[in-house]
Design a protein around this motif. Structure first.
Motif, PDB file in Angstrom:
ATOM      1  N   GLU A  62      23.623  25.272   4.999  1.00 41.13           N
ATOM      2  CA  GLU A  62      22.916  26.365   4.353  1.00 41.13           C
ATOM      3  C   GLU A  62      21.454  25.983   4.144  1.00 41.13           C
ATOM      4  N   MET A  63      20.603  27.000   4.119  1.00 38.98           N
ATOM      5  CA  MET A  63      19.190  26.786   3.863  1.00 38.98           C
ATOM      6  C   MET A  63      18.995  26.547   2.362  1.00 38.98           C
ATOM      7  N   VAL A  64      18.583  25.333   1.983  1.00 37.98           N
ATOM      8  CA  VAL A  64      18.495  24.937   0.582  1.00 37.98           C
ATOM      9  C   VAL A  64      17.057  24.963   0.083  1.00 37.98           C
ATOM     10  N   VAL A  65      16.138  24.397   0.856  1.00 40.39           N
ATOM     11  CA  VAL A  65      14.749  24.280   0.438  1.00 40.39           C
ATOM     12  C   VAL A  65      13.941  25.334   1.183  1.00 40.39           C
ATOM     13  N   ASP A  66      13.563  26.388   0.475  1.00 42.84           N
ATOM     14  CA  ASP A  66      12.736  27.435   1.058  1.00 42.84           C
ATOM     15  C   ASP A  66      12.051  28.196  -0.068  1.00 42.84           C
ATOM     16  N   SER A  67      10.858  28.686   0.200  1.00 40.77           N
ATOM     17  CA  SER A  67      10.092  29.369  -0.849  1.00 40.77           C
ATOM     18  C   SER A  67      10.722  30.701  -1.245  1.00 40.77           C
ATOM     19  N   ARG A 103      14.329  33.801   8.390  1.00 45.98           N
ATOM     20  CA  ARG A 103      14.316  32.336   8.314  1.00 45.98           C
ATOM     21  C   ARG A 103      15.724  31.760   8.402  1.00 45.98           C
ATOM     22  N   GLU A 104      16.703  32.466   7.871  1.00 42.76           N
ATOM     23  CA  GLU A 104      18.078  31.990   7.984  1.00 42.76           C
ATOM     24  C   GLU A 104      18.555  32.022   9.430  1.00 42.76           C
ATOM     25  N   ARG A 105      18.184  33.062  10.175  1.00 45.27           N
ATOM     26  CA  ARG A 105      18.559  33.109  11.590  1.00 45.27           C
ATOM     27  C   ARG A 105      17.944  31.945  12.357  1.00 45.27           C
ATOM     28  N   VAL A 106      16.683  31.654  12.086  1.00 42.78           N
ATOM     29  CA  VAL A 106      16.031  30.517  12.752  1.00 42.78           C
ATOM     30  C   VAL A 106      16.701  29.202  12.353  1.00 42.78           C
ATOM     31  N   PHE A 107      17.067  29.094  11.071  1.00 45.56           N
ATOM     32  CA  PHE A 107      17.723  27.867  10.592  1.00 45.56           C
ATOM     33  C   PHE A 107      19.072  27.666  11.278  1.00 45.56           C
ATOM     34  N   TYR A 108      19.874  28.720  11.373  1.00 46.83           N
ATOM     35  CA  TYR A 108      21.183  28.603  12.016  1.00 46.83           C
ATOM     36  C   TYR A 108      21.052  28.324  13.508  1.00 46.83           C
ATOM     37  N   LYS A 109      20.045  28.924  14.152  1.00 52.59           N
ATOM     38  CA  LYS A 109      19.850  28.684  15.583  1.00 52.59           C
ATOM     39  C   LYS A 109      19.492  27.224  15.843  1.00 52.59           C
ATOM     40  N   LYS A 110      18.661  26.651  14.988  1.00 46.32           N
ATOM     41  CA  LYS A 110      18.309  25.236  15.159  1.00 46.32           C
ATOM     42  C   LYS A 110      19.493  24.332  14.844  1.00 46.32           C
ATOM     43  N   ARG A 111      20.318  24.760  13.883  1.00 45.58           N
ATOM     44  CA  ARG A 111      21.444  23.912  13.491  1.00 45.58           C
ATOM     45  C   ARG A 111      22.499  23.808  14.579  1.00 45.58           C
ATOM     46  N   ILE A 112      22.744  24.916  15.288  1.00 44.64           N
ATOM     47  CA  ILE A 112      23.780  24.892  16.326  1.00 44.64           C
ATOM     48  C   ILE A 112      23.207  24.600  17.706  1.00 44.64           C
TER      49      ILE A 112
END
Length: 218
Positions: A62-67, A103-112
């Motif tokens: 999960e995205m934890v650190v974000d503004s 930003r969550e979509r970008v985070f998940y794309k980088k994670r997988i």
């Protein structure tokens, strides 16, 4: 409308839904469903259960650190009602929601990223470790395929793979039980029946079990 997060799993607990547990010291615990309430009473750690938000945060899922997450933090500061301020706040909430979802979509794309390559490597390792379980072609068949590939300019490995697939398909079609094979037999009246023939030469007719008189019409 105030929506509190579940104390155990972190999901939103809507008003008039869920369970509220009041402890003797006056602290309240809000649960979204009975599942979370039961796990809380069993004193289970939510960081060790994969379906909770706490586990996903600790595991980096999960995205934890974000503004944008700072706007969702609870602030118990009383503010005097102002219509313009409320309108600006609602407009800002929509914009912040859009930014967070992007930003969550970008985070998940980088994670997988690279997951497909890792799966291929694991599959190849599994095949290499259990190569003795795979069906093999005879030496004469391999030489014939190699000559055929050289004449027609094809890939020899691809031809071998296709031949192995054909062998597997043939085995699945013919094999019934252990040392038995299924075959089709034409009856005198022109019909077709399926029989199961054992390797010892005996023939078992599946229709014989269903006949009341036990006689073969052939």
């Amino acid at each position: 409308m105030r929506v509190d997060p579940c104390f155990f799993c972190g999901r939103p607990s809507w008003p008039s839904k869920g369970i509220t547990f009041m402890r003797n010291d006056g602290k309240s615990f809000r649960f979204c469903r009975s599942k979370c309430h039961k796990n809380f009473k069993m004193k289970r750690n939510p960081r060790k259960l994969k379906w909770t938000k706490a586990y996903r945060k600790n595991a980096g899922k999960e995205m934890v650190v974000d503004s944008t997450l700072q706007f969702a933090a609870r602030r118990n500061v009383p503010v005097r009602y102002n219509r313009e301020l409320v309108a600006k706040t609602l407009k800002a909430m929509e914009r912040i929601g859009e930014i967070r979802s992007r930003r969550e979509r970008v985070f998940y794309k980088k994670r997988i990223a690279g997951k497909r390559a890792r799966e291929i490597i694991a599959a190849r390792k599994l095949v290499a470790d259990n190569e003795h379980l795979l069906p093999r072609l005879r030496g004469s068949e391999k030489r014939r395929l190699a000559e055929l590939a050289a004449e027609e300019g094809l890939d020899a490995e691809e031809l071998e793979r296709q031949s192995l697939d054909a062998v597997r398909a043939a085995k699945q079609k013919t094999k019934a039980f252990g040392g038995e094979q299924r075959r089709l037999r034409v009856r005198v009246d022109g019909g077709v029946e399926e029989i199961t023939e054992s390797t010892g030469g005996g023939v078992h007719n599946e229709d014989d079990d269903n006949d009341d008189d036990g006689m073969d019409t052939d």
